[in-house]
Design an enzyme around this catalytic site. Structure first.
Site, PDB file in Angstrom:
ATOM      1  N   TYR A  67       0.821  -1.218   0.000  1.00  0.00           N
ATOM      2  CA  TYR A  67       0.000   0.000   0.000  1.00  0.00           C
ATOM      3  C   TYR A  67       0.855   1.268   0.000  1.00  0.00           C
ATOM      4  CZ  TYR A  67      -4.353  -2.527   0.188  1.00  0.00           C
ATOM      5  OH  TYR A  67      -5.403  -3.333  -0.162  1.00  0.00           O
ATOM      6  N   ASP A 104      -7.311   6.377  -4.590  1.00  0.00           N
ATOM      7  CA  ASP A 104      -6.317   7.440  -4.820  1.00  0.00           C
ATOM      8  C   ASP A 104      -6.963   8.797  -4.543  1.00  0.00           C
ATOM      9  OD1 ASP A 104      -6.914   6.737  -8.284  1.00  0.00           O
ATOM     10  OD2 ASP A 104      -7.615   8.528  -7.233  1.00  0.00           O
ATOM     11  N   HIS A 119     -14.535   2.644  -1.163  1.00  0.00           N
ATOM     12  CA  HIS A 119     -13.539   1.664  -0.712  1.00  0.00           C
ATOM     13  C   HIS A 119     -12.411   2.315   0.073  1.00  0.00           C
ATOM     14  CE1 HIS A 119     -15.016  -1.001  -4.264  1.00  0.00           C
ATOM     15  NE2 HIS A 119     -15.802  -1.105  -3.210  1.00  0.00           N
ATOM     16  N   CYS A 153       0.627   2.637  16.406  1.00  0.00           N
ATOM     17  CA  CYS A 153      -0.295   3.688  16.864  1.00  0.00           C
ATOM     18  C   CYS A 153       0.295   4.385  18.094  1.00  0.00           C
ATOM     19  CB  CYS A 153      -1.630   3.035  17.220  1.00  0.00           C
ATOM     20  SG  CYS A 153      -2.766   4.067  18.131  1.00  0.00           S
TER      21      CYS A 153
HETATM   22  C1  BV8 Z   1     -18.275  -7.099   1.263  1.00  0.00           C
HETATM   23  C2  BV8 Z   1      -9.840  -1.196  -1.967  1.00  0.00           C
HETATM   24  C3  BV8 Z   1     -19.445  -8.126   3.040  1.00  0.00           C
HETATM   25  C4  BV8 Z   1      -8.646  -2.041  -1.659  1.00  0.00           C
HETATM   26  C5  BV8 Z   1     -11.337  -2.695  -3.191  1.00  0.00           C
HETATM   27  C6  BV8 Z   1     -19.316 -13.358  -5.031  1.00  0.00           C
HETATM   28  C7  BV8 Z   1     -20.356 -12.627  -5.585  1.00  0.00           C
HETATM   29  C8  BV8 Z   1     -20.622 -11.306  -5.185  1.00  0.00           C
HETATM   30  C9  BV8 Z   1     -19.808 -10.701  -4.221  1.00  0.00           C
HETATM   31  C10 BV8 Z   1     -18.788 -11.437  -3.683  1.00  0.00           C
HETATM   32  C11 BV8 Z   1     -18.521 -12.751  -4.074  1.00  0.00           C
HETATM   33  N1  BV8 Z   1     -17.457 -13.188  -3.366  1.00  0.00           N
HETATM   34  C12 BV8 Z   1     -17.031 -12.215  -2.548  1.00  0.00           C
HETATM   35  C13 BV8 Z   1     -17.844 -11.148  -2.725  1.00  0.00           C
HETATM   36  C14 BV8 Z   1     -17.784  -9.902  -2.056  1.00  0.00           C
HETATM   37  C15 BV8 Z   1     -16.652  -9.051  -2.640  1.00  0.00           C
HETATM   38  C16 BV8 Z   1     -16.719  -8.976  -4.146  1.00  0.00           C
HETATM   39  O1  BV8 Z   1     -17.510  -8.238  -4.702  1.00  0.00           O
HETATM   40  N2  BV8 Z   1     -15.857  -9.768  -4.807  1.00  0.00           N
HETATM   41  C17 BV8 Z   1     -15.852  -9.745  -6.260  1.00  0.00           C
HETATM   42  C18 BV8 Z   1     -14.411  -9.885  -6.765  1.00  0.00           C
HETATM   43  C19 BV8 Z   1     -16.721 -10.905  -6.762  1.00  0.00           C
HETATM   44  N3  BV8 Z   1     -16.890  -7.750  -2.102  1.00  0.00           N
HETATM   45  C20 BV8 Z   1     -16.386  -7.458  -0.888  1.00  0.00           C
HETATM   46  O2  BV8 Z   1     -15.702  -8.210  -0.237  1.00  0.00           O
HETATM   47  C21 BV8 Z   1     -16.798  -6.110  -0.345  1.00  0.00           C
HETATM   48  N4  BV8 Z   1     -17.272  -6.288   1.002  1.00  0.00           N
HETATM   49  O3  BV8 Z   1     -18.928  -7.686   0.448  1.00  0.00           O
HETATM   50  O4  BV8 Z   1     -18.439  -7.236   2.611  1.00  0.00           O
HETATM   51  C22 BV8 Z   1     -19.670  -7.774   4.445  1.00  0.00           C
HETATM   52  C23 BV8 Z   1     -20.873  -7.153   4.803  1.00  0.00           C
HETATM   53  C24 BV8 Z   1     -21.093  -6.854   6.132  1.00  0.00           C
HETATM   54  C25 BV8 Z   1     -20.120  -7.145   7.096  1.00  0.00           C
HETATM   55  C26 BV8 Z   1     -18.921  -7.748   6.711  1.00  0.00           C
HETATM   56  C27 BV8 Z   1     -18.670  -8.059   5.389  1.00  0.00           C
HETATM   57  C28 BV8 Z   1     -15.594  -5.167  -0.290  1.00  0.00           C
HETATM   58  C29 BV8 Z   1     -15.098  -4.898  -1.697  1.00  0.00           C
HETATM   59  C30 BV8 Z   1     -14.052  -3.789  -1.653  1.00  0.00           C
HETATM   60  C31 BV8 Z   1     -12.687  -4.355  -1.968  1.00  0.00           C
HETATM   61  N5  BV8 Z   1     -11.717  -3.262  -2.067  1.00  0.00           N
HETATM   62  N6  BV8 Z   1     -10.480  -1.656  -3.204  1.00  0.00           N
HETATM   63  C32 BV8 Z   1      -7.519  -1.785  -2.616  1.00  0.00           C
HETATM   64  O5  BV8 Z   1      -7.661  -0.948  -3.536  1.00  0.00           O
HETATM   65  O6  BV8 Z   1      -6.460  -2.419  -2.427  1.00  0.00           O
HETATM   66  S1  BV8 Z   1     -11.975  -3.225  -4.659  1.00  0.00           S
HETATM   67  C33 BV8 Z   1     -10.847  -2.866  -5.923  1.00  0.00           C
HETATM   68  O7  BV8 Z   1     -11.087  -3.769  -6.974  1.00  0.00           O
HETATM   69  C34 BV8 Z   1     -11.067  -1.514  -6.545  1.00  0.00           C
HETATM   70  O8  BV8 Z   1     -11.482  -0.558  -5.611  1.00  0.00           O
HETATM   71  C35 BV8 Z   1     -12.119  -1.724  -7.632  1.00  0.00           C
HETATM   72  O9  BV8 Z   1     -13.397  -1.412  -7.146  1.00  0.00           O
HETATM   73  C36 BV8 Z   1     -12.100  -3.225  -7.814  1.00  0.00           C
HETATM   74  C37 BV8 Z   1     -11.773  -3.617  -9.190  1.00  0.00           C
HETATM   75  O10 BV8 Z   1     -10.446  -3.084  -9.503  1.00  0.00           O
HETATM   76  P1  BV8 Z   1      -9.968  -2.854 -11.054  1.00  0.00           P
HETATM   77  O11 BV8 Z   1     -10.335  -4.052 -11.846  1.00  0.00           O
HETATM   78  O12 BV8 Z   1      -8.612  -2.299 -11.189  1.00  0.00           O
HETATM   79  O13 BV8 Z   1     -10.784  -1.696 -11.449  1.00  0.00           O
HETATM   80  P2  BV8 Z   1     -12.078  -1.818 -12.115  1.00  0.00           P
HETATM   81  O14 BV8 Z   1     -12.885  -2.961 -11.643  1.00  0.00           O
HETATM   82  O15 BV8 Z   1     -12.613  -0.525 -11.863  1.00  0.00           O
HETATM   83  O16 BV8 Z   1     -11.644  -2.213 -13.669  1.00  0.00           O
HETATM   84  C38 BV8 Z   1     -10.856  -1.336 -14.461  1.00  0.00           C
HETATM   85  C39 BV8 Z   1     -11.800  -0.955 -15.604  1.00  0.00           C
HETATM   86  O17 BV8 Z   1     -11.291   0.186 -16.256  1.00  0.00           O
HETATM   87  C40 BV8 Z   1     -11.920  -2.049 -16.651  1.00  0.00           C
HETATM   88  O18 BV8 Z   1     -13.278  -2.268 -16.981  1.00  0.00           O
HETATM   89  C41 BV8 Z   1     -11.177  -1.463 -17.873  1.00  0.00           C
HETATM   90  O19 BV8 Z   1     -11.769  -1.854 -19.103  1.00  0.00           O
HETATM   91  C42 BV8 Z   1     -11.392  -0.004 -17.654  1.00  0.00           C
HETATM   92  N7  BV8 Z   1     -10.375   0.873 -18.240  1.00  0.00           N
HETATM   93  C43 BV8 Z   1      -9.045   0.626 -18.414  1.00  0.00           C
HETATM   94  N8  BV8 Z   1      -8.445   1.721 -18.969  1.00  0.00           N
HETATM   95  C44 BV8 Z   1      -9.425   2.666 -19.108  1.00  0.00           C
HETATM   96  C45 BV8 Z   1     -10.635   2.148 -18.655  1.00  0.00           C
HETATM   97  N9  BV8 Z   1     -11.783   2.844 -18.676  1.00  0.00           N
HETATM   98  C46 BV8 Z   1     -11.733   4.099 -19.164  1.00  0.00           C
HETATM   99  N10 BV8 Z   1     -10.613   4.683 -19.619  1.00  0.00           N
HETATM  100  C47 BV8 Z   1      -9.441   4.003 -19.603  1.00  0.00           C
HETATM  101  N11 BV8 Z   1      -8.312   4.578 -20.064  1.00  0.00           N
HETATM  102 ZN    ZN Z   2      -4.432   2.448  18.367  1.00  0.00          ZN
END
Ligand code: BV8
Ligand code: ZN
Length: 250
Positions: A67, A104, A119, A153
């Site tokens: 990070y 970011d 996030h 901390c």
């Molecule tokens: C939760 C911070 C429950 C960290 C991130 C199965 C089904 C459904 C859900 C789940 C499942 N299994 C697990 C889950 C839940 C899980 C999830 O959704 N998993 C997915 C993979 C299936 N979700 C979670 O765990 C969430 N929490 O559900 O908690 C809960 C509830 C109550 C109590 C306790 C628990 C938490 C999810 C948050 C994770 N953290 N980020 C870090 O950054 O390190 S997510 C991270 O990945 C990013 O923030 C982003 O959102 C995501 C995807 O990243 P990228 O692929 O890089 O980006 P993106 O998806 O945006 O894709 C890039 C796009 O840009 C592409 O489409 C590309 O074509 C396009 N592109 C490229 N160049 C350009 C462009 N577009 C325009 N112009 C360009 N030039």
């Molecule tokens: Zn502390």
């Protein structure tokens, strides 16, 4: 592109706009998207395995080093015309909310007042034990792939963790609620540079469509959000967005 003109007409008439962004909007600033954030030395790790509480518990130095390297990369790049066009939408639309999945600060540095960070942020570290905010360390800027022990901390000497939402962690309730509220009330939702794969964030454009908004997608690739996008602009954010705001507001 005829679609840009059509999208511009819709945008210019909108009273309430939501701009929903993913890693793709920062790609042209030189920030690797989440999937290819693991370039070079990091490529042997799966980001979904690294961005978890378990990974931090198992190897805090590896996760903190990753990070801090990402934060160093962000501090070394600039917002691109896509971020700047989003700030123009905020200035020109009667009402506009920016909802981002990105950790970011490029929207802020492009002039967006208060983007909703679903996030979290690389710039808000906190104590993993007592959750108090921790200062940003300007110190050793880790080389790519280098482990770095997280600071302790100053209140309870617990380990400091990145202020992001990891997989398996709940999104900050007030932020998610505000984002959903904006999505239910908007006329237009612009979804930019997101693969629409991560939940519950990926629900936001679907909520907007369900409540009658026109969803305009900007992404060079097809995504699951094609299904709710009334207008699909297949192109890069830094090219399409400036053309869109110029066509909408001159
Ligand atoms: C939760 C911070 C429950 C960290 C991130 C199965 C089904 C459904 C859900 C789940 C499942 N299994 C697990 C889950 C839940 C899980 C999830 O959704 N998993 C997915 C993979 C299936 N979700 C979670 O765990 C969430 N929490 O559900 O908690 C809960 C509830 C109550 C109590 C306790 C628990 C938490 C999810 C948050 C994770 N953290 N980020 C870090 O950054 O390190 S997510 C991270 O990945 C990013 O923030 C982003 O959102 C995501 C995807 O990243 P990228 O692929 O890089 O980006 P993106 O998806 O945006 O894709 C890039 C796009 O840009 C592409 O489409 C590309 O074509 C396009 N592109 C490229 N160049 C350009 C462009 N577009 C325009 N112009 C360009 N030039
Ligand atoms: Zn502390």
């Amino acid at each position: 592109m005829v679609d840009v003109r059509e999208a511009a007409k819709v945008l210019a008439q909108a009273r309430r706009v939501v701009v929903f962004t993913g890693a793709g909007i920062s790609a042209e600033s030189g920030v690797p998207t989440f999937r290819d954030a693991l370039t070079g030395l990091w490529e042997r790790y799966d980001p979904q395995a690294l961005a978890t509480p378990q990974a931090f518990e198992d190897d805090p130095d590896l996760v903190w080093g990753w990070y801090e390297w990402r934060r160093t990369v962000i501090s070394g790049v600039r917002p691109n015309p896509g971020h700047e066009a989003v700030a123009t939408v905020e200035a020109r639309a009667p009402r506009c909310a920016v909802v981002t999945q990105n950790v970011d600060d490029l929207h802020e540095r492009a002039g967006s007042a208060a983007p909703l960070h679903l996030h979290g942020s690389l710039f808000a570290p906190r104590c993993a034990s007592c959750a108090r905010p921790a200062p940003l360390t300007g110190g050793a800027e880790p080389a790519e792939g280098r482990r770095l022990a997280p600071p302790r901390c100053e209140h309870c000497s617990g380990p400091v963790r990145p202020g992001v939402v990891w997989f398996g962690e709940a999104l900050p309730e007030p932020v998610l609620e505000a984002a959903v509220q904006e999505a239910t009330e908007c006329d237009v939702l612009l979804t930019i540079g997101t693969s629409g794969l991560v939940y519950p964030a990926a629900e936001i454009p679907k909520v907007a469509a369900m409540f009658g908004a026109t969803v305009i997608q900007v992404n060079p690739q097809p995504t699951p959000l094609d299904a709710v996008a009334g207008i699909n602009l297949h192109g890069a954010a830094a090219t399409v967005l400036p053309a869109l705001v110029t066509a909408a507001w001159g």
